[in-house]
Motif scaffolding. Structure first.
Motif, PDB file in Angstrom:
ATOM      1  N   UNK A   1       0.975  -1.177   0.032  1.00 21.64           N
ATOM      2  CA  UNK A   1       0.101   0.162   0.114  1.00 21.64           C
ATOM      3  C   UNK A   1       0.792   1.441   0.020  1.00 21.64           C
ATOM      4  N   UNK A   2       2.082   1.270  -0.446  1.00 18.17           N
ATOM      5  CA  UNK A   2       3.042   2.222  -0.456  1.00 18.17           C
ATOM      6  C   UNK A   2       2.716   3.146  -2.020  1.00 18.17           C
ATOM      7  N   UNK A   3       2.593   2.389  -2.776  1.00 16.14           N
ATOM      8  CA  UNK A   3       2.422   2.822  -4.144  1.00 16.14           C
ATOM      9  C   UNK A   3       1.123   2.271  -4.972  1.00 16.14           C
ATOM     10  N   UNK A   4       0.543   3.368  -5.802  1.00 14.94           N
ATOM     11  CA  UNK A   4      -0.599   2.868  -6.519  1.00 14.94           C
ATOM     12  C   UNK A   4      -0.241   2.059  -7.550  1.00 14.94           C
ATOM     13  N   UNK A   5      -1.263   0.866  -7.763  1.00 11.44           N
ATOM     14  CA  UNK A   5      -0.843  -0.107  -8.743  1.00 11.44           C
ATOM     15  C   UNK A   5      -1.315   0.344 -10.247  1.00 11.44           C
ATOM     16  N   UNK A   6      -1.225  -0.502 -11.106  1.00 12.74           N
ATOM     17  CA  UNK A   6      -1.624  -0.241 -12.322  1.00 12.74           C
ATOM     18  C   UNK A   6      -3.023   0.273 -12.527  1.00 12.74           C
TER      19      UNK A   6
ATOM     20  N   UNK B   1       0.166   6.689  -3.091  1.00 11.78           N
ATOM     21  CA  UNK B   1      -1.022   5.566  -2.593  1.00 11.78           C
ATOM     22  C   UNK B   1      -1.920   6.323  -1.859  1.00 11.78           C
ATOM     23  N   UNK B   2      -1.622   7.571  -1.125  1.00 12.68           N
ATOM     24  CA  UNK B   2      -2.595   8.584  -0.149  1.00 12.68           C
ATOM     25  C   UNK B   2      -3.725   8.942  -1.304  1.00 12.68           C
ATOM     26  N   UNK B   3      -3.590   9.014  -2.484  1.00  9.98           N
ATOM     27  CA  UNK B   3      -4.423   9.446  -3.622  1.00  9.98           C
ATOM     28  C   UNK B   3      -5.635   8.405  -3.681  1.00  9.98           C
ATOM     29  N   UNK B   4      -5.328   7.067  -3.514  1.00 10.04           N
ATOM     30  CA  UNK B   4      -6.209   5.917  -3.683  1.00 10.04           C
ATOM     31  C   UNK B   4      -7.222   6.054  -2.515  1.00 10.04           C
ATOM     32  N   UNK B   5      -6.692   6.235  -1.254  1.00  8.09           N
ATOM     33  CA  UNK B   5      -7.659   6.235  -0.115  1.00  8.09           C
ATOM     34  C   UNK B   5      -8.712   7.464  -0.460  1.00  8.09           C
ATOM     35  N   UNK B   6      -8.266   8.617  -0.859  1.00  4.93           N
ATOM     36  CA  UNK B   6      -8.925   9.833  -1.025  1.00  4.93           C
ATOM     37  C   UNK B   6      -9.973   9.545  -2.251  1.00  4.93           C
ATOM     38  N   UNK B   7      -9.335   8.844  -3.262  1.00  2.92           N
ATOM     39  CA  UNK B   7     -10.307   8.668  -4.453  1.00  2.92           C
ATOM     40  C   UNK B   7     -11.321   7.744  -3.987  1.00  2.92           C
ATOM     41  N   UNK B   8     -11.170   6.725  -3.067  1.00 11.92           N
ATOM     42  CA  UNK B   8     -12.281   5.741  -2.917  1.00 11.92           C
ATOM     43  C   UNK B   8     -13.486   6.525  -2.285  1.00 11.92           C
ATOM     44  N   UNK B   9     -12.860   7.527  -1.123  1.00 11.08           N
ATOM     45  CA  UNK B   9     -13.941   8.485  -0.396  1.00 11.08           C
ATOM     46  C   UNK B   9     -14.654   8.990  -1.419  1.00 11.08           C
ATOM     47  N   UNK B  10     -14.061   9.827  -2.418  1.00  5.17           N
ATOM     48  CA  UNK B  10     -14.522  10.492  -3.329  1.00  5.17           C
ATOM     49  C   UNK B  10     -15.711   9.901  -4.440  1.00  5.17           C
ATOM     50  N   UNK B  11     -15.246   8.858  -4.677  1.00  5.85           N
ATOM     51  CA  UNK B  11     -16.186   8.084  -5.550  1.00  5.85           C
ATOM     52  C   UNK B  11     -17.272   7.451  -4.585  1.00  5.85           C
ATOM     53  N   UNK B  12     -17.166   7.083  -3.770  1.00  2.00           N
ATOM     54  CA  UNK B  12     -18.409   6.549  -2.628  1.00  2.00           C
ATOM     55  C   UNK B  12     -19.050   7.701  -2.382  1.00  2.00           C
ATOM     56  N   UNK B  13     -18.689   8.898  -1.998  1.00  2.00           N
ATOM     57  CA  UNK B  13     -19.597  10.061  -1.807  1.00  2.00           C
ATOM     58  C   UNK B  13     -20.570  10.355  -3.120  1.00  2.00           C
TER      59      UNK B  13
ATOM     60  N   UNK C   1      -6.144  -4.518  -5.082  1.00  2.00           N
ATOM     61  CA  UNK C   1      -5.249  -4.767  -6.159  1.00  2.00           C
ATOM     62  C   UNK C   1      -5.492  -5.082  -7.614  1.00  2.00           C
ATOM     63  N   UNK C   2      -6.458  -4.559  -8.378  1.00  2.03           N
ATOM     64  CA  UNK C   2      -7.192  -5.129  -9.403  1.00  2.03           C
ATOM     65  C   UNK C   2      -6.272  -5.766 -10.438  1.00  2.03           C
ATOM     66  N   UNK C   3      -6.690  -6.933 -11.085  1.00  2.00           N
ATOM     67  CA  UNK C   3      -5.913  -7.579 -12.134  1.00  2.00           C
ATOM     68  C   UNK C   3      -6.670  -7.388 -13.296  1.00  2.00           C
ATOM     69  N   UNK C   4      -6.211  -7.947 -14.461  1.00  2.00           N
ATOM     70  CA  UNK C   4      -6.849  -7.904 -15.767  1.00  2.00           C
ATOM     71  C   UNK C   4      -8.275  -7.926 -16.005  1.00  2.00           C
ATOM     72  N   UNK C   5      -8.683  -8.854 -15.219  1.00  2.00           N
ATOM     73  CA  UNK C   5     -10.298  -9.079 -15.440  1.00  2.00           C
ATOM     74  C   UNK C   5     -10.924  -7.766 -14.788  1.00  2.00           C
ATOM     75  N   UNK C   6     -10.632  -7.237 -13.547  1.00  2.00           N
ATOM     76  CA  UNK C   6     -11.395  -6.278 -12.926  1.00  2.00           C
ATOM     77  C   UNK C   6     -11.235  -4.843 -13.759  1.00  2.00           C
ATOM     78  N   UNK C   7      -9.867  -4.955 -14.303  1.00  2.00           N
ATOM     79  CA  UNK C   7      -9.569  -3.742 -15.098  1.00  2.00           C
ATOM     80  C   UNK C   7     -10.530  -3.647 -16.592  1.00  2.00           C
ATOM     81  N   UNK C   8     -10.744  -5.039 -16.997  1.00  2.00           N
ATOM     82  CA  UNK C   8     -11.424  -4.970 -18.184  1.00  2.00           C
ATOM     83  C   UNK C   8     -12.764  -4.688 -17.917  1.00  2.00           C
ATOM     84  N   UNK C   9     -13.559  -5.201 -16.995  1.00  2.00           N
ATOM     85  CA  UNK C   9     -14.909  -4.930 -16.527  1.00  2.00           C
ATOM     86  C   UNK C   9     -15.195  -3.333 -16.541  1.00  2.00           C
ATOM     87  N   UNK C  10     -14.145  -3.123 -15.475  1.00  2.00           N
ATOM     88  CA  UNK C  10     -14.160  -1.331 -15.612  1.00  2.00           C
ATOM     89  C   UNK C  10     -14.213  -0.674 -16.648  1.00  2.00           C
ATOM     90  N   UNK C  11     -13.326  -1.149 -17.540  1.00  2.00           N
ATOM     91  CA  UNK C  11     -13.004  -0.349 -18.838  1.00  2.00           C
ATOM     92  C   UNK C  11     -14.137  -0.489 -19.595  1.00  2.00           C
TER      93      UNK C  11
END
Length: 482
Positions: free
Chosen positions: A14-19, A75-87, A122-132
């Motif tokens: 959780x120290x760096x954002x994933x793909x 990595x900090x932006x990930x947590x903030x982004x989750x809060x933003x999207x959930x709201x 940590x999304x893999x290819x399948x989740x990334x594809x569905x999201x796309x």
């Protein structure tokens, strides 16, 4: 250079954002750009049903900042982004649901889920594809919405309106009125009738409402009953224009011409207005008839007017009055009720007022004929006299009598009036009151101990065109022979 596997360990820890997080950042920037584009390019009045991203520039700027941070690996932006999207998921979806915008709520739900699929864990290819796929569908619908607004054309409008139950199933074709049986023809098979419920929801006065969904073009028909009378055309036009002017932020009457097919009782108006922030062009036909009046208001956005104007014109000019709108038989020679005098109407346009009209509007009149299309009237009032007098002597009292009803009346000197059957006196007055300005020709005949007041009047604008007819009717007076 970091040792092999170090970057993955930083993501796992959780120290760096994933793909997936970085993809989410890129899509947040794209979405924010779309929001800003809508905000600054959309009409101020709001968005149509297919343009549904909340246009909040501050939110868009926050999304851009978060997106850039995610792309940089924060990595900090990930947590903030989750809060933003959930709201956003909860708040914006709830707003759409409460407004009854179910498609918008579904789109908000879809795009929010796409972001959460990319941001949580940590999304893999399948989740990334569905999201796309979810984001691509959302983006396609938003792009379609922008196209609709900027081009004025909506290829899905008919399907959407039909799904809502707002359209009749088949093209409008020949249209018959509901309140009265007027007729008009839809100009092509792209025009449909709105259901009565949908039409009256948007305008309680609507009798029929035709729509061409793909160009958001409309023809609204308002039919009004006016029993035993005829609304004069000029005041009718002024009232309609005044109402439209009052409902618009800006308004311009570009042209007013006789309506083909009804040159004496109809007008074709070309107008332009701004209503609720939208620029709208109008082509409206106004028609008056005995017992009824009609507004055929064609309108569409300024972008589409040139393309649809010929169809609006064709539909309006196809209008046919109902058989009930025909004038009653001309008055001809009319014999008095209280005495056997007679007057003769100057032509077939003059009709006899019914007993109900006399009782309701002019109970002092013994006889009343009128020309409804120009609101011209001729009434006969009998007055018993206490002693013998002459028309000239009696006429001297008329200005004072008339000023009791019209204090500002202006008079021309009275003059002799000689007809084929009797001689009298004539006085002309110009009066103004709550109903407007009128010109009055006041003829007075005296027969024994009875005075016959033959009063002709018409609105000031119409008077020059009907003056000779009024005078002929007054000169036709035949005194009683009893």
């Amino acid at each position: 250079m970091n040792p092999p596997g170090t970057e993955f360990d930083e993501v796992a820890l959780g120290l760096k954002a994933s793909t997936g997080h970085r993809v989410a950042g890129a899509l947040m920037i794209v979405n924010a750009a779309l929001v800003l584009l809508e905000t600054f390019m959309m009409p101020a009045s709001g968005k149509p049903d297919l343009l549904l991203t909340p246009s909040f520039p501050v939110t868009a700027l926050i999304d851009i900042a978060l997106g850039v941070s995610l792309l940089s690996g924060s990595a900090g932006a990930v947590r903030l982004s989750v809060i933003r999207v959930a709201l956003g998921l909860v708040l914006f979806t709830l707003i759409r649901v409460l407004a009854g915008e179910w498609l918008a709520a579904g789109m908000q739900l879809g795009v929010s889920v796409a972001f959460l699929l990319l941001l949580l864990g940590h999304p893999r290819k399948l989740r990334i594809g569905v999201a796309a796929v979810l984001f691509g569908l959302y983006l396609a619908l938003e792009g379609l919405g922008l196209y609709i607004v900027l081009s004025g054309q909506n290829p899905l409008a008919r399907a959407v309106l039909s799904a809502r139950g707002e359209l009749a199933g088949e093209p409008a074709g020949d249209v018959v009125g509901e309140l009265v049986d007027y007729r008009l023809r839809a100009p092509s098979d792209r025009w449909y009738l709105r259901t009565g419920e949908a039409a009256r929801r948007d305008n309680p006065l609507a009798d029929r409402w035709l729509i061409r969904p793909d160009l958001d073009a409309h023809i609204l028909v308002i039919a009004e009953r006016v029993p035993d009378t005829m609304v004069p055309l000029a005041p009718f036009v002024d009232t309609v224009v005044g109402n439209m002017r009052g409902a618009a932020t800006s308004f311009e009457l570009l042209d007013a011409a006789p309506l083909p097919g009804y040159p004496d009782t109809g007008k074709l108006l070309r107008m332009r207005a701004t209503v609720d922030g939208q620029n709208i062009d109008y082509l409206a036909g106004l028609v008056t008839a005995y017992g009824s009046a009609y507004q055929l208001i064609g309108f569409t956005g300024a972008l589409n007017f040139a393309a649809v104007e010929p169809e609006l014109r064709a539909a309006i000019e196809s209008f046919v009055l109902p058989a009930s709108a025909a004038l009653p038989q001309g008055a001809g020679r009319v014999v008095g009720n209280a005495a056997p005098y007679a007057i003769t109407a100057p032509n077939e346009r003059w009709i006899t007022a019914s007993p109900e009209m006399l009782a309701q509007q002019n109970p002092d009149s013994d006889r009343w004929i009128l020309r409804p299309d120009v609101d011209a009237h001729l009434t006969v009032v009998l007055e018993p006299l206490g002693e013998e007098t002459t028309p000239a002597a009696l006429m001297q009292q008329m200005p004072e009598r008339m000023r009791s009803s019209w204090p500002t009346a202006n008079f021309q000197p009275d003059e002799p009036l000689a007809g084929a059957h009797a001689s009298g006196q004539l006085l002309h007055a110009s009066v103004a009151g709550a109903q407007g300005a009128f010109e009055i020709d006041y003829a007075l005949y005296v027969v024994g101990l009875r005075a016959f007041h033959v009063i002709a009047m018409a609105p000031a604008p119409a008077y020059p065109g009907v003056r000779d007819e009024l005078r002929r009717a007054q000169l036709s007076f035949e005194p009683p022979n009893d």
